[in-house]
Write a protein that holds these residues in place. Structure first.
Motif, PDB file in Angstrom:
ATOM      1  N   ILE A 157       0.866  -1.184   0.000  1.00  0.00           N
ATOM      2  CA  ILE A 157       0.000   0.000   0.000  1.00  0.00           C
ATOM      3  C   ILE A 157       0.904   1.236   0.000  1.00  0.00           C
ATOM      4  O   ILE A 157       1.622   1.491   0.959  1.00  0.00           O
ATOM      5  CB  ILE A 157      -0.928   0.005   1.236  1.00  0.00           C
ATOM      6  CG1 ILE A 157      -1.820  -1.230   1.234  1.00  0.00           C
ATOM      7  CG2 ILE A 157      -1.758   1.281   1.261  1.00  0.00           C
ATOM      8  CD1 ILE A 157      -2.714  -1.365   0.012  1.00  0.00           C
ATOM      9  N   THR A 158       0.849   2.011  -1.078  1.00  0.00           N
ATOM     10  CA  THR A 158       1.796   3.115  -1.253  1.00  0.00           C
ATOM     11  C   THR A 158       1.191   4.487  -1.001  1.00  0.00           C
ATOM     12  O   THR A 158       1.874   5.494  -1.196  1.00  0.00           O
ATOM     13  CB  THR A 158       2.380   3.087  -2.679  1.00  0.00           C
ATOM     14  OG1 THR A 158       1.303   3.192  -3.632  1.00  0.00           O
ATOM     15  CG2 THR A 158       3.153   1.795  -2.921  1.00  0.00           C
ATOM     16  N   MET A 188      13.644   9.442  -4.548  1.00  0.00           N
ATOM     17  CA  MET A 188      12.391   8.758  -4.848  1.00  0.00           C
ATOM     18  C   MET A 188      11.841   8.127  -3.570  1.00  0.00           C
ATOM     19  O   MET A 188      12.578   7.482  -2.818  1.00  0.00           O
ATOM     20  CB  MET A 188      12.607   7.675  -5.904  1.00  0.00           C
ATOM     21  CG  MET A 188      13.389   8.140  -7.121  1.00  0.00           C
ATOM     22  SD  MET A 188      12.490   9.382  -8.088  1.00  0.00           S
ATOM     23  CE  MET A 188      11.200   8.362  -8.792  1.00  0.00           C
ATOM     24  N   THR A 189      10.539   8.316  -3.340  1.00  0.00           N
ATOM     25  CA  THR A 189       9.882   7.717  -2.169  1.00  0.00           C
ATOM     26  C   THR A 189       8.693   6.896  -2.645  1.00  0.00           C
ATOM     27  O   THR A 189       7.741   7.444  -3.208  1.00  0.00           O
ATOM     28  CB  THR A 189       9.398   8.803  -1.196  1.00  0.00           C
ATOM     29  OG1 THR A 189       8.605   9.758  -1.912  1.00  0.00           O
ATOM     30  CG2 THR A 189      10.567   9.514  -0.551  1.00  0.00           C
ATOM     31  N   PRO A 190       8.730   5.585  -2.438  1.00  0.00           N
ATOM     32  CA  PRO A 190       7.611   4.752  -2.882  1.00  0.00           C
ATOM     33  C   PRO A 190       6.296   5.061  -2.176  1.00  0.00           C
ATOM     34  O   PRO A 190       5.227   4.888  -2.750  1.00  0.00           O
ATOM     35  CB  PRO A 190       8.077   3.328  -2.553  1.00  0.00           C
ATOM     36  CG  PRO A 190       9.553   3.427  -2.366  1.00  0.00           C
ATOM     37  CD  PRO A 190       9.809   4.799  -1.846  1.00  0.00           C
ATOM     38  N   ASN A 191       6.385   5.520  -0.911  1.00  0.00           N
ATOM     39  CA  ASN A 191       5.176   5.698  -0.112  1.00  0.00           C
ATOM     40  C   ASN A 191       4.839   7.170   0.074  1.00  0.00           C
ATOM     41  O   ASN A 191       5.708   7.988   0.385  1.00  0.00           O
ATOM     42  CB  ASN A 191       5.350   5.043   1.265  1.00  0.00           C
ATOM     43  CG  ASN A 191       5.561   3.544   1.147  1.00  0.00           C
ATOM     44  OD1 ASN A 191       5.067   2.912   0.216  1.00  0.00           O
ATOM     45  ND2 ASN A 191       6.311   2.976   2.072  1.00  0.00           N
ATOM     46  N   TYR A 192       3.555   7.478  -0.114  1.00  0.00           N
ATOM     47  CA  TYR A 192       3.086   8.854  -0.023  1.00  0.00           C
ATOM     48  C   TYR A 192       2.061   8.993   1.110  1.00  0.00           C
ATOM     49  O   TYR A 192       1.279   8.081   1.379  1.00  0.00           O
ATOM     50  CB  TYR A 192       2.440   9.296  -1.342  1.00  0.00           C
ATOM     51  CG  TYR A 192       3.438   9.437  -2.464  1.00  0.00           C
ATOM     52  CD1 TYR A 192       4.048  10.656  -2.726  1.00  0.00           C
ATOM     53  CD2 TYR A 192       3.782   8.333  -3.243  1.00  0.00           C
ATOM     54  CE1 TYR A 192       4.972  10.777  -3.755  1.00  0.00           C
ATOM     55  CE2 TYR A 192       4.713   8.446  -4.259  1.00  0.00           C
ATOM     56  CZ  TYR A 192       5.296   9.678  -4.517  1.00  0.00           C
ATOM     57  OH  TYR A 192       6.215   9.802  -5.524  1.00  0.00           O
ATOM     58  N   VAL A 193       2.082  10.156   1.720  1.00  0.00           N
ATOM     59  CA  VAL A 193       1.145  10.487   2.793  1.00  0.00           C
ATOM     60  C   VAL A 193       0.370  11.730   2.377  1.00  0.00           C
ATOM     61  O   VAL A 193       0.968  12.732   1.998  1.00  0.00           O
ATOM     62  CB  VAL A 193       1.889  10.757   4.120  1.00  0.00           C
ATOM     63  CG1 VAL A 193       0.915  11.285   5.183  1.00  0.00           C
ATOM     64  CG2 VAL A 193       2.598   9.500   4.606  1.00  0.00           C
TER      65      VAL A 193
END
Length: 527
Positions: A157-158, A188-193
């Motif tokens: 879950i990204t 680069m960041t695979p996960n976003y908030v």
């Protein structure tokens, strides 16, 4: 024709609704003519006519910030926010995703196993589409927050919507920085908030890089390398931040017109301070229930919109028909604040429906008793009897037994604390009612209707007024995608009408411009 009043008859309404094409107003011999099309078409048709005004095209995908849509691989800047206990359901997330919008599954208040089951469904029915899942702040259950982060990382879950956070947590930082890398000179960041906030000080924390103490702790525990920690110092905790105004559920009841510009200014300050490679963005939620509200949000500079309460009234919502009918009858004054179940001891409140339910009064009584007494045993006999008869409908000893069994499975640490602290044990018993009441509402338990906890903001009343007399007046006809399309489309039409106003052209009945339409009717105007 400037200064002249124009009746928005079928031709003008139709012309304004063709939002992908410019609209021109011409006049000749005291008669008005409305045209849509390119400038070349206009040039070929104006012989002997006077040009009176125009409205520029306003395509739906250009509302808000186009980069928001590109970065999240959606078509339109519209987000269905997460509502706890699965109210923002798999079906709702799927419907929004397949309409080119973004939906978040409401994982708050569910067991980890239930959340994983929802992920299984989403990865089947929404494969290839963008969607996200909620991560709610759990100050009393940090183990649960960690378990959810473990689950999200394991299942790929990204994107999460971080809600009700009073401060950043190690679990949230771990999620955001997991897998961070540098490619071709870019981090680069695979996960976003996407963070949902209503306070400036919390917004500043999300717009800042992860706290140094958490990065050092993640390095020490092996979750990050020293090099990854260095990269993490160059990214914000959340590139996208939702300003949550007067919403249902957790809210500070902030007015959007005051809060949004403040957070916009903070965004500019943080962008200059940290020199992020990707610009920060601010969306708006809480009160977005009509095309007029959506148009106002975009005019303020919102990168995207977030809706909540109005989606709970749709057929895809994970609640019961009784609740949908209650929401469909709600007026703007039919809401109130009541103690929150997940932050009960802190005195945090949520906004709920008060009409047709006694939940808010009973919950307030529980908090007052908690505040003024040190344990269950200290409760006056008369008060305890009232609670057991009308609120819990069981002896408090039995409620504690059920609570103990629940936390033995969910978070045994809570039981150890309750054994040490009688006041905390009382809080857990009282939270039984606050936790059961939304479940009774979602399941439609008939003999608990007076105890339904239904999260709702005043925007629900505005929505009901807007759709009155249309096909969406009936709860059975409210579908989340239809609502979303109408809000975005109506906002675009109103923004075009405002362009005419700026040229001195007044419209008689603006309500006709935003009358709800079926999706296929909207798409005809877009063709």
């Amino acid at each position: 024709m400037p200064g002249e009043q124009v009746d928005p008859g079928p031709s003008l309404v139709s012309g304004l609704r063709r939002i992908n094409q410019p609209l021109y107003l011409l006049s000749q011999d005291c008669e008005s003519r409305i045209m849509t099309g390119t400038a070349g078409t206009l040039h070929e048709s104006v012989s002997g006519q006077v040009f009176s005004g125009m409205a520029m095209a306003c395509p739906l995908h250009m509302l808000g910030d186009a980069d928001f849509c590109r970065d999240h691989a959606i078509r339109f800047p519209y987000v269905g926010g997460s509502m706890a206990k699965g109210i923002s359901s798999v079906a709702m997330v799927e419907a929004l995703a397949k309409s080119g919008m973004l939906g978040f599954f409401g994982s708050a208040g569910l067991m980890v196993e239930e959340v994983e089951a929802a992920i299984d469904q989403l990865q089947r029915c929404a494969a290839g589409f963008t969607y996200g899942i909620n991560l709610i702040h759990s100050p009393n259950e940090p183990q649960l927050e960690n378990a959810l982060v473990d689950l999200y990382l394991r299942r790929g879950i990204t994107l999460v919507e971080a809600s009700a956070f009073l401060d950043l947590t190690l679990a949230l930082v771990r999620y955001r920085t997991h897998g961070i890398r540098r490619e071709a000179g870019r981090i680069m960041t695979p996960n976003y908030v996407i963070a949902k906030i209503s306070r400036e000080e919390v917004a500043a924390k999300f717009f800042s890089p992860p706290p140094e103490r958490f990065l050092q702790e993640l390095v020490a525990s092996g979750h990050l390398t020293p090099e990854q920690a260095q990269w993490a110092r160059e990214i914000p905790m959340a590139q996208d931040l939702t300003v949550e105004a007067d919403s249902g559920g957790h809210t500070d009841n902030r007015p959007a017109l005051a809060l949004f510009p403040t957070i916009q200014a903070l965004k500019e300050t943080c962008q200059k301070q940290y020199h992020y490679m990707q610009p920060l963005r601010v969306g708006l939620g809480g009160g977005i229930a009509t095309p007029a509200a959506a148009a106002a949000a975009f005019a303020l500079g919102a990168a995207y919109l977030v809706t909540g309460t109005i989606n709970q009234a749709c057929v895809e919502a994970g609640t019961c028909d009784d609740v949908r009918r209650m929401l469909a009858e709600t007026r703007q004054a039919d809401v109130t604040m009541a103690p929150s179940g997940d932050m009960f001891e802190m005195g945090v409140k949520v906004q709920v429906i008060k009409r047709g339910t006694m939940f808010s009064m009973r919950a307030a009584k529980l908090y007052e008793l908690y505040r003024t007494h040190g344990s269950i045993e200290e409760l006056p006999v008369e008060e305890r009897q009232k609670l057991e008869k009308t609120v819990f409908r069981k002896p408090l000893e039995q409620i504690w037994g059920e609570t103990r069994s629940y936390f033995a499975q969910r978070d045994p640490h809570q039981l150890a604390k309750a054994e040490r602290e009688p006041k905390y044990k009382m809080a857990l018993v009282f939270r039984w009612y606050l936790g059961q009441s939304p479940d009774w509402a979602n399941r439609g338990v008939p003999d608990r209707k007076l105890d339904y906890q239904v999260w709702c903001g005043p925007a629900m009343g505005a929505f009901n007024e807007w759709v009155k007399g249309s096909f969406m007046e009936s709860p059975e006809q409210r579908r989340v995608a239809v609502v979303a399309w109408n809000i975005l489309f109506g906002a675009a039409v109103l923004m075009r009408a405002c362009q005419l106003k700026l040229q001195g052209i007044r419209l008689e009945d603006e309500a006709a411009l935003t009358a709800p339409l079926e999706i296929e009717q909207i798409k005809e105007f877009l063709s």
